[in-house]
Design an enzyme around this catalytic site. Structure first.
Site, PDB file in Angstrom:
ATOM      1  N   HIS A 125       0.814  -1.223   0.000  1.00  0.00           N
ATOM      2  CA  HIS A 125       0.000   0.000   0.000  1.00  0.00           C
ATOM      3  C   HIS A 125       0.846   1.271   0.000  1.00  0.00           C
ATOM      4  O   HIS A 125       0.376   2.324   0.416  1.00  0.00           O
ATOM      5  CB  HIS A 125      -0.968  -0.011   1.206  1.00  0.00           C
ATOM      6  CG  HIS A 125      -2.005  -1.094   1.113  1.00  0.00           C
ATOM      7  ND1 HIS A 125      -2.751  -1.529   2.196  1.00  0.00           N
ATOM      8  CD2 HIS A 125      -2.440  -1.833   0.048  1.00  0.00           C
ATOM      9  CE1 HIS A 125      -3.582  -2.484   1.806  1.00  0.00           C
ATOM     10  NE2 HIS A 125      -3.407  -2.695   0.512  1.00  0.00           N
ATOM     11  N   CYS A 153       2.949  20.229  -7.778  1.00  0.00           N
ATOM     12  CA  CYS A 153       4.014  19.549  -8.513  1.00  0.00           C
ATOM     13  C   CYS A 153       4.890  20.593  -9.213  1.00  0.00           C
ATOM     14  O   CYS A 153       4.360  21.442  -9.949  1.00  0.00           O
ATOM     15  CB  CYS A 153       3.374  18.600  -9.527  1.00  0.00           C
ATOM     16  SG  CYS A 153       4.561  17.857 -10.643  1.00  0.00           S
TER      17      CYS A 153
END
Ligand code: BJW
Length: 253
Positions: A125, A153
């Site tokens: 995960h 970003c």
């Protein structure tokens, strides 16, 4: 020798552990509970009291309220960064040192197995210390600390998110393939501190069982059971695993 332990280990299991050629382990949040990290289904505390983890760990939740979800992970990143591996983590690293073949498959994102010196760890995960771009799906190492939450970003301006697997998202394909292979080819499979509710990780135990492995379940919520192909040990992993290692190899962890 250690003091007399309150933990009871079936003798057949000690033999099975010593004799196993290939061991696979699946861990969940319960292995880190004794490091002070709440499990996924424990009620949350403080600021997070009114939220359910299941409602925060989805891309829909992130799209609806990215700041809330980012801050929840920031809070957990801090808790996980402060946590220390416990004797359960250490015992699994000790088992790996004795085993011919050993694979540790974890659903946890806290990195505590690696910090306890486990080597062959598959993270199903993701890992909370990594960050990726929600738009481009690429890992991002650094970004401008201009106070935006979540940050953006540096390449495309999209929102950043933790590099973890949310409900409805696919697990890293190659990692899951390796986990399946470990489950199929092991002769001893441990399921430790997991509720077994979340797929596809939960199915690994059944895969191992069908392939002929002896299954060992360690959990606070199981009926004690000892048979040649299924051992259920009820209790804290941080006590049971060190005792198992002690009885198998006289190692103290
Ligand atoms: C102790 C202890 C101590 C306490 N000692 N024990 C098939 C059927 C039905 C549904 C699905 C299915 N296949 C897929 C799904 C959907 C979904 C799913 O499983 N839903 C269920 C709720 C039914 N699965 C997915 O969406 C997965 N993706 C997928 O399948 O992709 C294909 C696909 C794509 C698109 C559409 C459909 C399918 C992704 C699952 C991702 C899970 N992500 C999370 C969040 C990770 C990031 C984060 O941490 O924030 O992973 S959810 C959460 O649950 C987290 C955990 O890793 C995971 C498992 O929880 P875990 O570890 O078992 O913890 P707990 O808290 O549940 O249990 C702790 C246990 O420890 C308890 O039993 C205690 O008793 C015990 N314990 N202290 C020993 N000291």
């Amino acid at each position: 020798m250690s003091e007399q332990s309150a933990v009871s280990i079936p003798p057949g299991l000690v033999e099975a552990l010593r004799g196993a050629k290939s061991i696979a382990v699946l861990t969940g949040a319960g292995i880190s509970a004794e490091s002070g990290l709440p499990t996924f289904r424990d009620p949350q505390t403080g600021l997070w009291e009114k939220f359910r983890p299941e409602d925060l760990a989805t891309s829909e939740a992130f799209q609806r309220n990215p700041k809330l979800v980012w801050e929840w992970y920031a809070h957990r990143r801090e808790l996980m960064g402060q946590a220390q591996p416990n004797p359960g983590h250490a015992a699994l690293a000790a088992i790996e040192r004795h085993a011919a073949t050993f694979t540790l498959v974890t659903q946890n994102i806290d990195g505590l197995h690696q910090r306890a010196d486990s080597r062959n760890v598959l993270e199903l995960h993701g890992n909370i210390t990594r960050t990726r771009c929600f738009e481009e799906d690429t890992l991002v190492e650094s970004w401008s600390a201009n106070g935006e939450v979540p940050p953006h970003c540096p390449r495309c301006g999209g929102l950043l998110r933790p590099d973890v697997v949310w409900f409805g998202e696919s697990l890293p394909e190659e990692t899951f393939e390796q986990a399946l292979e470990a489950a199929i080819f092991c002769d001893l499979f441990f399921s430790i501190g997991t509720s077994g509710l979340v797929e596809p990780a939960a199915s690994l135990t059944e895969v191992a069982r069908r392939a002929g492995a002896t299954i060992v379940v360690i959990n606070l919520e199981v009926e004690p059971l000892a048979s040649p192909d299924l051992y259920q040990l009820n209790g804290p992993a941080g006590q049971i695993l060190p005792e198992l290692v002690r009885q198998a190899w006289r190692d103290e962890v």
